[in-house]
Design an enzyme around this catalytic site. Structure first.
Site, PDB file in Angstrom:
ATOM      1  N   PRO A   2       0.770  -0.921  -0.065  1.00 41.63           N
ATOM      2  CA  PRO A   2      -0.042  -0.071   0.038  1.00 41.63           C
ATOM      3  C   PRO A   2       0.878   1.344  -0.020  1.00 41.63           C
ATOM      4  O   PRO A   2       1.782   1.204   0.820  1.00 41.63           O
ATOM      5  CB  PRO A   2      -0.765  -0.092   1.402  1.00 41.63           C
ATOM      6  CG  PRO A   2      -0.381  -1.334   1.974  1.00 41.63           C
ATOM      7  CD  PRO A   2       0.635  -2.053   1.299  1.00 41.63           C
ATOM      8  N   GLU A   3       0.535   2.304  -0.786  1.00 42.22           N
ATOM      9  CA  GLU A   3       1.286   3.508  -0.815  1.00 42.22           C
ATOM     10  C   GLU A   3       0.250   4.515  -0.500  1.00 42.22           C
ATOM     11  O   GLU A   3      -0.868   4.234  -0.043  1.00 42.22           O
ATOM     12  CB  GLU A   3       1.691   3.895  -2.268  1.00 42.22           C
ATOM     13  CG  GLU A   3       2.571   2.549  -2.872  1.00 42.22           C
ATOM     14  CD  GLU A   3       3.323   2.953  -3.887  1.00 42.22           C
ATOM     15  OE1 GLU A   3       3.461   4.007  -4.416  1.00 42.22           O
ATOM     16  OE2 GLU A   3       3.735   1.912  -4.757  1.00 42.22           O
ATOM     17  N   LYS A  55       2.056   6.966   4.765  1.00 38.69           N
ATOM     18  CA  LYS A  55       1.319   5.503   4.815  1.00 38.69           C
ATOM     19  C   LYS A  55       0.511   5.281   6.375  1.00 38.69           C
ATOM     20  O   LYS A  55       0.237   3.980   6.512  1.00 38.69           O
ATOM     21  CB  LYS A  55       2.393   4.594   4.403  1.00 38.69           C
ATOM     22  CG  LYS A  55       2.995   4.803   3.028  1.00 38.69           C
ATOM     23  CD  LYS A  55       4.104   3.573   2.651  1.00 38.69           C
ATOM     24  CE  LYS A  55       4.815   4.004   1.426  1.00 38.69           C
ATOM     25  NZ  LYS A  55       5.986   3.113   1.246  1.00 38.69           N
ATOM     26  N   CYS A 231       8.670  -0.652 -23.899  1.00 34.83           N
ATOM     27  CA  CYS A 231       8.282   0.554 -23.370  1.00 34.83           C
ATOM     28  C   CYS A 231       6.993   1.228 -24.084  1.00 34.83           C
ATOM     29  O   CYS A 231       6.965   0.994 -25.480  1.00 34.83           O
ATOM     30  CB  CYS A 231       9.405   1.906 -23.635  1.00 34.83           C
ATOM     31  SG  CYS A 231       8.980   3.307 -23.139  1.00 34.83           S
ATOM     32  N   CYS A 234       8.460   4.378 -26.512  1.00 32.64           N
ATOM     33  CA  CYS A 234       9.395   4.309 -27.424  1.00 32.64           C
ATOM     34  C   CYS A 234       9.835   2.643 -28.089  1.00 32.64           C
ATOM     35  O   CYS A 234      10.661   2.595 -29.029  1.00 32.64           O
ATOM     36  CB  CYS A 234      10.944   4.943 -26.898  1.00 32.64           C
ATOM     37  SG  CYS A 234      11.792   3.942 -25.654  1.00 32.64           S
ATOM     38  N   CYS A 253      13.029   3.119 -18.179  1.00 33.00           N
ATOM     39  CA  CYS A 253      13.211   2.942 -19.828  1.00 33.00           C
ATOM     40  C   CYS A 253      14.525   3.364 -20.027  1.00 33.00           C
ATOM     41  O   CYS A 253      14.645   4.628 -19.863  1.00 33.00           O
ATOM     42  CB  CYS A 253      12.179   3.365 -20.706  1.00 33.00           C
ATOM     43  SG  CYS A 253      12.616   3.365 -22.326  1.00 33.00           S
ATOM     44  N   CYS A 256      13.808   6.453 -22.656  1.00 33.76           N
ATOM     45  CA  CYS A 256      13.277   7.744 -22.262  1.00 33.76           C
ATOM     46  C   CYS A 256      13.596   8.228 -20.944  1.00 33.76           C
ATOM     47  O   CYS A 256      13.519   9.628 -20.746  1.00 33.76           O
ATOM     48  CB  CYS A 256      11.770   7.387 -21.920  1.00 33.76           C
ATOM     49  SG  CYS A 256      10.778   6.797 -23.348  1.00 33.76           S
TER      50      CYS A 256
END
Ligand SMILES: [Zn+2]
Length: 258
Positions: A2-3, A55, A231, A234, A253, A256
């Site tokens: 959980p965030e 949190k 990605c 890209c 990525c 990117c």
């Protein structure tokens, strides 16, 4: 795991079920809390507020008593109509609060404690939290000051997971935020400008807000848990590797975020 958005969302649902409603019963089924006598200490008190910080979730009762919880990796909150089937086993319930209409349940809650309101303000662990990423107005100056006092050789992705720098960002939002801002999570703090690190936080704030308000599903990711897949922007293969002292897998990525 959980965030912050999940916890803020839970606080809203728990608050809607409990605030101003007569509490019928409070149970703490785990043996660890058998001697705490919370049901007796909280009997007859109404819930006056439920709020989240990073949190951490707080259920504030009348008379200066607050239940503080942190879910760590596996915990969760459930809000059910009376008689509705719970989505996790009752054996995993740590806290059950009933009103005439609802059952509010915390499952697998390794941090669950009853404290006075004043202690929630002065508790060392809570006082050490950075600004909440979901605060209506993020204190960007304080966030930058905390970040700049951190180890300069630390990777920016790892530093963003440290709740003492900013509270509420977890592994998923860290990876997505670094992608959206075009920042390689492995870059050292000393090589990342204030504007760049703010760009990461500003990219995730509205997404986390929408998620906390229940408006966005968390399913579609740019890079999180997409190791080896192309990605979406890209076509380059997404990379993944453990980062930081806790070796949390970070995803990026290489083109990117080059
Ligand atoms: Zn890419």
């Amino acid at each position: 795991m959980p965030e912050g958005d999940t916890i803020h969302s839970a606080a809203r649902r728990v608050g809607a079920a409990l605030i101003g409603r007569p509490i019928v019963s409070i149970e703490t089924p785990q043996p660890r809390h058998a001697l705490d006598r919370w049901p007796e200490r909280l009997e007859g008190r109404a819930v006056r507020a439920v709020d989240a910080r990073g949190k951490h979730l707080f259920i504030r009762f009348e008379g200066d008593l607050t239940l503080h919880s942190h879910l760590r990796m596996t915990g969760g909150w459930g809000v059910y109509r009376r008689g509705e089937r719970w989505r996790r086993s009752p054996r995993r319930a740590w806290l059950v609060i009933r009103t005439d209409e609802h059952e509010v349940v915390e499952f697998d809650g390794p941090v669950l404690e009853l404290m006075t309101d004043s202690r929630t303000r002065f508790d060392r662990r809570l006082a050490a939290l950075g600004p909440d990423v979901l605060a209506p107005e993020l204190d960007e100056r304080r966030f930058l000051a905390l970040l700049r006092s951190d180890d300069h050789t630390r990777g920016v992705g790892d530093a963003l997971l440290d709740q003492r720098n900013i509270a509420g960002i977890g592994n998923m939002w860290k990876a997505e935020g670094c992608f959206l801002a075009g920042i390689d999570p492995w870059r050292r703090l000393s090589d990342v400008s204030d504007e760049e690190v703010l760009a990461i936080v500003r990219a995730v704030r509205p997404l986390m807000r929408a998620s906390a308000d229940g408006g966005r599903l968390r399913g579609e990711h740019w890079v999180f848990e997409r190791a080896g897949l192309p990605c979406r922007r890209c076509g380059t293969r997404i990379r993944a590797r453990g980062q930081g002292d806790d070796n949390r897998t970070t995803y990026w990525c290489p083109k990117c975020q080059g």
